[in-house]
Enzyme design. Sequence first.
Site, mmCIF file in Angstrom:
data_model
loop_
_atom_site.group_PDB
_atom_site.id
_atom_site.type_symbol
_atom_site.label_atom_id
_atom_site.label_comp_id
_atom_site.label_asym_id
_atom_site.label_seq_id
_atom_site.Cartn_x
_atom_site.Cartn_y
_atom_site.Cartn_z
ATOM 1 N N HIS A 1 -3.659 -118.457 -40.188
ATOM 2 C CA HIS A 1 -2.612 -117.932 -39.300
ATOM 3 C C HIS A 1 -1.388 -118.830 -39.411
ATOM 4 O O HIS A 1 -1.227 -119.789 -38.665
ATOM 5 C CB HIS A 1 -3.159 -117.863 -37.859
ATOM 6 C CG HIS A 1 -2.232 -117.227 -36.873
ATOM 7 N ND1 HIS A 1 -2.688 -116.706 -35.675
ATOM 8 C CD2 HIS A 1 -0.891 -117.028 -36.880
ATOM 9 C CE1 HIS A 1 -1.660 -116.220 -34.997
ATOM 10 N NE2 HIS A 1 -0.550 -116.418 -35.700
ATOM 11 N N HIS B 1 2.813 -118.140 -40.279
ATOM 12 C CA HIS B 1 3.919 -117.246 -40.645
ATOM 13 C C HIS B 1 4.831 -118.059 -41.550
ATOM 14 O O HIS B 1 5.371 -119.093 -41.113
ATOM 15 C CB HIS B 1 4.695 -116.809 -39.407
ATOM 16 C CG HIS B 1 3.843 -116.088 -38.408
ATOM 17 N ND1 HIS B 1 3.775 -114.725 -38.335
ATOM 18 C CD2 HIS B 1 2.987 -116.562 -37.462
ATOM 19 C CE1 HIS B 1 2.929 -114.378 -37.377
ATOM 20 N NE2 HIS B 1 2.437 -115.474 -36.825
ATOM 21 N N HIS C 1 -2.187 -109.635 -34.339
ATOM 22 C CA HIS C 1 -2.000 -110.505 -33.180
ATOM 23 C C HIS C 1 -2.388 -109.704 -31.933
ATOM 24 O O HIS C 1 -1.934 -108.564 -31.763
ATOM 25 C CB HIS C 1 -0.531 -110.912 -33.035
ATOM 26 C CG HIS C 1 -0.081 -111.975 -33.977
ATOM 27 N ND1 HIS C 1 -0.227 -111.893 -35.335
ATOM 28 C CD2 HIS C 1 0.539 -113.175 -33.736
ATOM 29 C CE1 HIS C 1 0.285 -112.984 -35.891
ATOM 30 N NE2 HIS C 1 0.755 -113.786 -34.950
ATOM 31 N N GLU D 1 -2.310 -112.893 -27.148
ATOM 32 C CA GLU D 1 -1.532 -114.148 -27.090
ATOM 33 C C GLU D 1 -0.831 -114.135 -25.726
ATOM 34 O O GLU D 1 -1.155 -114.933 -24.850
ATOM 35 C CB GLU D 1 -0.524 -114.208 -28.243
ATOM 36 C CG GLU D 1 0.370 -115.459 -28.222
ATOM 37 C CD GLU D 1 1.460 -115.443 -29.293
ATOM 38 O OE1 GLU D 1 1.763 -114.373 -29.846
ATOM 39 O OE2 GLU D 1 2.026 -116.531 -29.555
ATOM 40 N N ASP E 1 0.376 -121.505 -37.003
ATOM 41 C CA ASP E 1 1.266 -120.411 -36.560
ATOM 42 C C ASP E 1 2.673 -120.549 -37.156
ATOM 43 O O ASP E 1 2.975 -119.920 -38.164
ATOM 44 C CB ASP E 1 1.303 -120.329 -35.026
ATOM 45 C CG ASP E 1 1.625 -118.935 -34.497
ATOM 46 O OD1 ASP E 1 1.704 -117.990 -35.302
ATOM 47 O OD2 ASP E 1 1.793 -118.784 -33.272
ATOM 48 N N ASP E 2 3.537 -121.343 -36.523
ATOM 49 C CA ASP E 2 4.923 -121.559 -36.989
ATOM 50 C C ASP E 2 5.192 -123.064 -36.948
ATOM 51 O O ASP E 2 5.909 -123.556 -36.059
ATOM 52 C CB ASP E 2 5.889 -120.801 -36.074
ATOM 53 C CG ASP E 2 5.619 -119.308 -36.091
ATOM 54 O OD1 ASP E 2 6.018 -118.648 -37.061
ATOM 55 O OD2 ASP E 2 4.972 -118.815 -35.149
HETATM 56 N N1 HPA Z 1 3.322 -114.272 -32.131
HETATM 57 C C1 HPA Z 1 3.879 -113.121 -32.470
HETATM 58 N N2 HPA Z 1 4.720 -112.997 -33.477
HETATM 59 C C2 HPA Z 1 5.007 -114.074 -34.203
HETATM 60 C C3 HPA Z 1 4.457 -115.301 -33.900
HETATM 61 C C4 HPA Z 1 3.554 -115.404 -32.815
HETATM 62 O O1 HPA Z 1 2.986 -116.467 -32.463
HETATM 63 N N3 HPA Z 1 4.968 -116.168 -34.804
HETATM 64 C C5 HPA Z 1 5.775 -115.484 -35.626
HETATM 65 N N4 HPA Z 1 5.816 -114.207 -35.259
HETATM 66 ZN ZN ZN Z 2 1.320 -115.812 -35.164
#
Ligand code: HPA
Ligand code: ZN
Length: 336
Positions: A17, A19, A197, A200, A278-279
């Site tokens: 996971h 991006h 996703h 969250e 994630d990012d």
């Molecule tokens: N959630 C949803 N969209 C996203 C995320 C995330 O954590 N990171 C990049 N796009």
């Molecule tokens: Zn994500």
Amino acid sequence: MTTAAELATAIPKAELHIHIEGSLEPELIFALAERNGLALPYASVEALRAAYAFTDLQSFLDIYYAGASVLLHEADFHDMAWAYFLRARADNVVHSEVFFDPQTHTSRGVPMATVIQGLASACERARGELGMSAELILCFLRHLSEEDAFATLEAALPYRSHFIGVGLDSSEVGHPPSKFSRVFARCRELDLRIVAHAGEEGPPDYIWEALNDLKTERIDHGVRSLEDPKLVAELARRRMPLTVCPLSNLKLCVVSDLTDHPMKRLLDAGLCATVNSDDPAYFGGYMNANFVQTVQALQLSREDVITLARNSIEASFVNETRREEMTAMLDAAISG
Ligand code: HPA
Ligand code: ZN
């Protein structure tokens, strides 16, 4: 004896996971803006980084999409992904499944070919030069329409051999998985692997929809599953992997402190939870930072760490030969 945190750092693991647009470090955003003759609304790298104070998912997405606007040419996509692979490999990530958001780029006039070929050539380079395995997963932006997702899939099909699956990301609340049931049905016909996703910021119902309407093979995040005991039982029964991102949850205020993070509860419930970044450029750390800070905040044991690494291998979309190879690497690192 090494500590659980040292063990987490040293062992081989898979990242499922990430991006790729979220791996753009402020330094690279500035370098690409300069290379492409673009002006940024921030005076310096420090000023940009100082803007990374998020209150929720949307406050992050606004800056994340703005950062991605410096990506124009194939080399830009390649350089971004290559920088990520170098950092991942340094954290002993041996397999990575990388999300990308084509609509963020095609909506600015960047051709689909530019996006996919730039990323695919970086994956190829990671395999050759870093000895990792690396794959791409195309994500649909859920705040856009079903029609836009169908058009994106169509535009990507000439490059079908370069991505293994599809996902669903962007603003969750108000955009349930069922909005994309027909797109994902078409993706399943095309033998694409399916993730989304869910849970969250969105409610447990969105996780049920991801399972039943989209027929996902993993849930990205899924931390809100703990609010629904029937759902937890179903996720355990299916051995459905959750790609959990602790530092993301902290930075987007899904949890107020890492000591409150649900990772330990997910493991104790018998779920196939994994650690992911994630990012990482926006949330303060790559794979090992996520592992170490979670281990320390929740006082995870060496056994928990090994379970998390094993789960990441189990949940990977690799062939059985590669899965056995990664398992052997993990076993050797644990006993060594
Ligand atoms: N959630 C949803 N969209 C996203 C995320 C995330 O954590 N990171 C990049 N796009
Ligand atoms: Zn994500």
